[in-house]
Write a protein that holds these residues in place. Structure first.
Motif, PDB file in Angstrom:
ATOM      1  N   ASP A  46      11.013  29.079  19.884  1.00  0.00           N
ATOM      2  CA  ASP A  46      11.215  30.527  19.764  1.00  0.00           C
ATOM      3  C   ASP A  46      12.257  30.720  18.664  1.00  0.00           C
ATOM      4  O   ASP A  46      13.408  30.289  18.805  1.00  0.00           O
ATOM      5  CB  ASP A  46      11.710  31.072  21.116  1.00  0.00           C
ATOM      6  N   ALA A  47      11.853  31.362  17.568  1.00  0.00           N
ATOM      7  CA  ALA A  47      12.754  31.518  16.419  1.00  0.00           C
ATOM      8  C   ALA A  47      13.980  32.366  16.753  1.00  0.00           C
ATOM      9  O   ALA A  47      15.049  32.177  16.175  1.00  0.00           O
ATOM     10  CB  ALA A  47      11.993  32.120  15.237  1.00  0.00           C
ATOM     11  N   ASP A  48      13.841  33.288  17.719  1.00  0.00           N
ATOM     12  CA  ASP A  48      15.008  34.078  18.129  1.00  0.00           C
ATOM     13  C   ASP A  48      16.049  33.179  18.794  1.00  0.00           C
ATOM     14  O   ASP A  48      17.249  33.269  18.506  1.00  0.00           O
ATOM     15  CB  ASP A  48      14.590  35.178  19.113  1.00  0.00           C
ATOM     16  N   VAL A  49      15.578  32.315  19.687  1.00  0.00           N
ATOM     17  CA  VAL A  49      16.486  31.394  20.392  1.00  0.00           C
ATOM     18  C   VAL A  49      17.114  30.432  19.385  1.00  0.00           C
ATOM     19  O   VAL A  49      18.312  30.119  19.457  1.00  0.00           O
ATOM     20  CB  VAL A  49      15.714  30.621  21.490  1.00  0.00           C
ATOM     21  N   GLU A  50      16.310  29.995  18.418  1.00  0.00           N
ATOM     22  CA  GLU A  50      16.836  29.084  17.385  1.00  0.00           C
ATOM     23  C   GLU A  50      18.003  29.733  16.630  1.00  0.00           C
ATOM     24  O   GLU A  50      18.990  29.083  16.308  1.00  0.00           O
ATOM     25  CB  GLU A  50      15.711  28.706  16.416  1.00  0.00           C
ATOM     26  N   GLN A  51      17.875  31.026  16.362  1.00  0.00           N
ATOM     27  CA  GLN A  51      18.907  31.736  15.591  1.00  0.00           C
ATOM     28  C   GLN A  51      20.144  32.049  16.414  1.00  0.00           C
ATOM     29  O   GLN A  51      21.255  32.096  15.880  1.00  0.00           O
ATOM     30  CB  GLN A  51      18.345  33.062  15.043  1.00  0.00           C
ATOM     31  N   THR A  52      19.973  32.257  17.728  1.00  0.00           N
ATOM     32  CA  THR A  52      21.085  32.802  18.519  1.00  0.00           C
ATOM     33  C   THR A  52      21.776  31.769  19.410  1.00  0.00           C
ATOM     34  O   THR A  52      23.000  31.794  19.527  1.00  0.00           O
ATOM     35  CB  THR A  52      20.587  33.965  19.404  1.00  0.00           C
ATOM     36  N   ALA A  53      21.018  30.886  20.034  1.00  0.00           N
ATOM     37  CA  ALA A  53      21.629  29.955  20.999  1.00  0.00           C
ATOM     38  C   ALA A  53      20.776  28.698  21.078  1.00  0.00           C
ATOM     39  O   ALA A  53      19.955  28.550  21.984  1.00  0.00           O
ATOM     40  CB  ALA A  53      21.722  30.604  22.372  1.00  0.00           C
ATOM     41  N   LEU A  54      20.966  27.795  20.125  1.00  0.00           N
ATOM     42  CA  LEU A  54      20.136  26.591  20.075  1.00  0.00           C
ATOM     43  C   LEU A  54      20.338  25.774  21.361  1.00  0.00           C
ATOM     44  O   LEU A  54      21.472  25.396  21.678  1.00  0.00           O
ATOM     45  CB  LEU A  54      20.518  25.746  18.858  1.00  0.00           C
ATOM     46  N   PRO A  55      19.283  25.506  22.106  1.00  0.00           N
ATOM     47  CA  PRO A  55      19.435  24.731  23.339  1.00  0.00           C
ATOM     48  C   PRO A  55      19.981  23.324  23.047  1.00  0.00           C
ATOM     49  O   PRO A  55      19.653  22.721  22.011  1.00  0.00           O
ATOM     50  CB  PRO A  55      18.003  24.664  23.888  1.00  0.00           C
ATOM     51  N   ALA A  56      20.784  22.823  23.964  1.00  0.00           N
ATOM     52  CA  ALA A  56      21.403  21.511  23.771  1.00  0.00           C
ATOM     53  C   ALA A  56      20.345  20.413  23.597  1.00  0.00           C
ATOM     54  O   ALA A  56      20.528  19.476  22.813  1.00  0.00           O
ATOM     55  CB  ALA A  56      22.311  21.185  24.955  1.00  0.00           C
ATOM     56  N   VAL A  57      19.232  20.547  24.304  1.00  0.00           N
ATOM     57  CA  VAL A  57      18.196  19.517  24.212  1.00  0.00           C
ATOM     58  C   VAL A  57      17.578  19.505  22.809  1.00  0.00           C
ATOM     59  O   VAL A  57      17.198  18.443  22.292  1.00  0.00           O
ATOM     60  CB  VAL A  57      17.138  19.700  25.329  1.00  0.00           C
ATOM     61  N   VAL A  58      17.518  20.669  22.173  1.00  0.00           N
ATOM     62  CA  VAL A  58      17.010  20.739  20.797  1.00  0.00           C
ATOM     63  C   VAL A  58      18.020  20.109  19.839  1.00  0.00           C
ATOM     64  O   VAL A  58      17.658  19.313  18.958  1.00  0.00           O
ATOM     65  CB  VAL A  58      16.702  22.191  20.388  1.00  0.00           C
ATOM     66  N   ALA A  59      19.292  20.456  20.040  1.00  0.00           N
ATOM     67  CA  ALA A  59      20.339  19.866  19.193  1.00  0.00           C
ATOM     68  C   ALA A  59      20.329  18.345  19.344  1.00  0.00           C
ATOM     69  O   ALA A  59      20.503  17.607  18.360  1.00  0.00           O
ATOM     70  CB  ALA A  59      21.696  20.442  19.572  1.00  0.00           C
TER      71      ALA A  59
END
Ligand SMILES: Cc1cc2nc3c(=O)[nH]c(=O)nc-3n(C[C@H](O)[C@H](O)[C@H](O)COP(=O)(O)O)c2cc1C
Length: 184
Positions: A46-59
């Motif tokens: 979700d590009a919105d989530v990417e911009q606002t609060a990158l999930p720790a699992v993604v990081a």
């Protein structure tokens, strides 16, 4: 030499997970192959989530890809493509850019005689769009239930082909490092 392994199947009895397990066992020091266990915990991209609060699992995934010298991606074939699990992971990796320029080897196992060819082709196109360096050598495992037993690749020619794929991937990563040190 750090190789990161990603598997597109979440199934406990996955043939593709078995390929990755055997690849890890065939990888000897100074090479190491770590398997990222986090793909099942990734939310849908979700590009919105990417911009606002990158999930720790993604990081964590981005950091693991960034720290790897090369990637081995094993994919099941679903409906003539790769799995949603892998596509989703790659979508999260687009924005991070860690995969750009990185050597990637592809393997696929399928009970069908086509061996997952369409899934690898599909994946290669996506990875090319991300500027990953997919190596020319690939591994297709057709009729995989005959070649994989008890969670391991047991067919000797297939094990040899897997070892050859790992060698080709390591050589591609070494060549990239050599080019980098020459340039600096
Ligand atoms: C929804 C679904 C779609 C599938 N589509 C294909 C396909 O297009 N081509 C193919 O070779 N196998 C297909 N298969 C069979 C999978 O390749 C097989 O289930 C394989 O074992 C999945 O990989 P895994 O063992 O790593 O979980 C499909 C299986 C499922 C459940």
């Amino acid at each position: 030499m750090k190789i990161l392994g990603l598997c597109g199947s979440l199934r406990s009895g996955s043939l593709n997970a078995a390929v990755l397990r055997s690849a890890a066992e065939l990888t000897l020091p100074p090479r190491e192959l770590a398997v990222d266990p986090g793909l099942d915990r990734l939310p849908f991209f979700d590009a919105d989530v990417e911009q606002t609060a990158l999930p720790a699992v993604v990081a964590g995934l981005r950091a693991a890809v960034g720290a790897a010298d090369a990637l081995l991606i094993v994919t099941p074939e679903y409906a003539h493509g790769t799995s949603g699990v892998l596509k989703n992971a790659l979508e999260w990796l687009v924005g991070g850019g860690e995969i750009a320029g990185k050597p990637v080897a592809l393997a696929s196992a399928s009970p069908a005689i086509t061996g997952g060819d369409r899934a690898r082709a599909w994946l290669a196109e996506t990875l090319a769009a991300m500027d990953a360096r997919v190596i020319p050598r690939e591994l297709r495992i057709p009729q995989a239930t005959l070649r994989i037993t008890d969670g391991r690749v047991t067919d000797e020619p297939t094990r040899a082909a897997l070892a050859g794929l790992l060698d080709a991937l390591a050589h591609a990563a070494e060549a990239r490092e050599d080019r980098g040190s020459l340039a600096s």
